[in-house]
Design a protein around this motif. Structure first.
Motif, short mmCIF file in Angstrom:
data_model
loop_
_atom_site.label_atom_id
_atom_site.label_comp_id
_atom_site.label_asym_id
_atom_site.label_seq_id
_atom_site.Cartn_x
_atom_site.Cartn_y
_atom_site.Cartn_z
N ASP A 145 -13.37 -7.21 -5.84
CA ASP A 145 -11.91 -7.06 -5.68
C ASP A 145 -11.52 -6.94 -4.22
O ASP A 145 -10.34 -6.81 -3.90
CB ASP A 145 -11.43 -5.81 -6.43
CG ASP A 145 -11.08 -6.10 -7.88
OD1 ASP A 145 -11.04 -7.28 -8.26
OD2 ASP A 145 -10.84 -5.13 -8.63
N ASN A 165 -12.47 -4.39 -2.31
CA ASN A 165 -12.32 -2.98 -1.97
C ASN A 165 -13.51 -2.47 -1.16
O ASN A 165 -14.66 -2.80 -1.48
CB ASN A 165 -12.22 -2.13 -3.25
CG ASN A 165 -10.98 -2.43 -4.04
OD1 ASN A 165 -9.93 -2.69 -3.48
ND2 ASN A 165 -11.09 -2.39 -5.37
N ASN A 214 -18.31 5.23 -5.88
CA ASN A 214 -17.92 4.02 -6.61
C ASN A 214 -19.11 3.44 -7.37
O ASN A 214 -19.81 2.55 -6.88
CB ASN A 214 -17.38 2.99 -5.61
CG ASN A 214 -16.29 3.56 -4.72
OD1 ASN A 214 -15.18 3.82 -5.16
ND2 ASN A 214 -16.61 3.78 -3.45
N TYR A 229 0.82 -1.22 0.00
CA TYR A 229 0.00 0.00 0.00
C TYR A 229 0.85 1.26 0.00
O TYR A 229 0.39 2.34 -0.38
CB TYR A 229 -0.93 -0.01 1.22
CG TYR A 229 -1.98 1.09 1.20
CD1 TYR A 229 -2.94 1.14 0.21
CD2 TYR A 229 -1.99 2.07 2.19
CE1 TYR A 229 -3.90 2.14 0.19
CE2 TYR A 229 -2.94 3.08 2.18
CZ TYR A 229 -3.89 3.11 1.18
OH TYR A 229 -4.84 4.11 1.16
N ARG A 253 -13.63 1.27 -7.80
CA ARG A 253 -13.51 0.25 -6.75
C ARG A 253 -14.72 -0.69 -6.80
O ARG A 253 -15.85 -0.25 -6.95
CB ARG A 253 -13.44 0.91 -5.38
CG ARG A 253 -12.20 1.76 -5.17
CD ARG A 253 -12.30 2.56 -3.88
NE ARG A 253 -11.16 3.44 -3.67
CZ ARG A 253 -11.17 4.49 -2.86
NH1 ARG A 253 -12.27 4.78 -2.18
NH2 ARG A 253 -10.10 5.25 -2.73
N THR A 276 -16.34 0.03 -0.46
CA THR A 276 -17.02 0.93 -1.40
C THR A 276 -18.02 1.86 -0.73
O THR A 276 -18.61 2.71 -1.39
CB THR A 276 -17.75 0.11 -2.49
OG1 THR A 276 -18.70 -0.77 -1.87
CG2 THR A 276 -16.77 -0.71 -3.32
N ARG A 327 -19.43 -0.55 -8.22
CA ARG A 327 -19.06 -1.33 -7.05
C ARG A 327 -19.57 -2.77 -7.07
O ARG A 327 -18.93 -3.67 -6.54
CB ARG A 327 -19.57 -0.63 -5.79
CG ARG A 327 -21.08 -0.40 -5.77
CD ARG A 327 -21.51 0.60 -4.72
NE ARG A 327 -22.95 0.90 -4.78
CZ ARG A 327 -23.47 1.79 -5.61
NH1 ARG A 327 -22.70 2.46 -6.45
NH2 ARG A 327 -24.78 2.01 -5.62
#
Length: 268
Positions: free
Chosen positions: A166, A168, A186, A135, A162, A170, A189
């Motif tokens: 995945d 992520n 997003n 990151y 995002r 959102t 999403r």
């Protein structure tokens, strides 16, 4: 839709390649067009009269390419890319120069280079072994650019590709506010991987060369020292297979690159 791909943490490069090469068997053009229309309508509703004060993140990766289709349909014309020029693959930067959407702002981090990776406390960021260290590259490139754009242009909203599949975050209804006060949104999403790929395909958009490289789908775009593809030796070997000049440059400053090259030459 014929959905076969699992979460990004579980899919393989071979599996995604097989879907990409036969994408019309997974998602029809009608399904892709309908998804784009729904997402664009939601964007218009969420952003509303502020659409010209919104910006979307673009890297050329599959998600940002699909997002580009939605943004263009929704009338959002400003996009943003953060790069680390001295540590990017040259072929990626060349592709960006050719394929960048109109309205793209590129904010480069010119301060970071190979010499920074020679510091002992930064060695762990060279081919990082975990997501936390990985990151660091996002902070140095993408997040830095997002903050700089916010300070310069004060957009009402930054829009990202995002997706939950995945892994992520959102946000509720796709909207989040960061500790830095940036409101993000997003719109794709809930899209599965296959739909993302289909939207790119039916829009006739190309993908960057990264996806044709070893671990291309799982590593995606980003600076070459930030790729997480195996051991350090495996990472040097893969970098060599993609762009040998990056390893030759690194060998001037980074001992592990020089050692890998020496072993390679000795085995030749």
């Amino acid at each position: 839709m014929n959905l076969t791909l699992k979460s990004k943490s579980a899919f393989t490069d071979d599996a995604v390649t097989a879907v990409w090469e036969n994408i019309t068997a997974h998602v029809t053009k009608e399904e892709a067009d309908e998804a784009v229309a729904r997402a664009a309508a939601e964007v218009a509703d969420v952003v509303g009269r502020y659409r010209h004060r919104a910006v979307y993140g673009w890297s050329g990766g599959k998600d940002s390419r699909a997002l580009q289709v939605v943004m263009e349909k929704a009338g959002v014309g400003s996009s943003l890319l953060g790069t680390i020029p001295r540590l990017e693959f040259r072929s990626y930067l060349d592709w960006v120069a050719q394929e960048a959407p109109e309205g793209l702002t590129v904010i480069p981090n010119e301060d970071l280079g190979l010499a920074d990776l020679t510091h002992p406390d930064r060695d762990r960021y060279l081919f990082p072994e975990n997501s936390r260290d990985g990151y660091w590259w996002t902070l140095a490139g993408t997040r830095r650019a997002q903050l700089a754009y916010q300070e310069r242009h004060h957009p009402v909203m930054q829009i990202y590709g995002r997706r939950r599949q995945d892994g992520n975050p959102t946000g509720k209804d796709g909207i989040q506010t960061s500790k830095n006060g940036i409101t993000s949104y997003n719109p794709i999403r809930d899209w599965p991987h296959e739909l993302v790929l289909a939207v790119v395909h039916y829009a006739g958009l190309s993908l960057p060369p990264n996806y044709g490289w070893p671990h291309g789908w799982t590593a995606g775009t980003g600076p070459w020292p930030g790729r997480r593809v195996g051991t350090r030796d495996e990472s040097w070997a893969e970098t060599w297979a993609i762009e040998p000049d990056r390893v030759l440059e690194a060998a001037e400053l980074i001992p592990s690159a020089r050692a890998w090259l020496d072993r390679k030459d000795a085995a030749s």
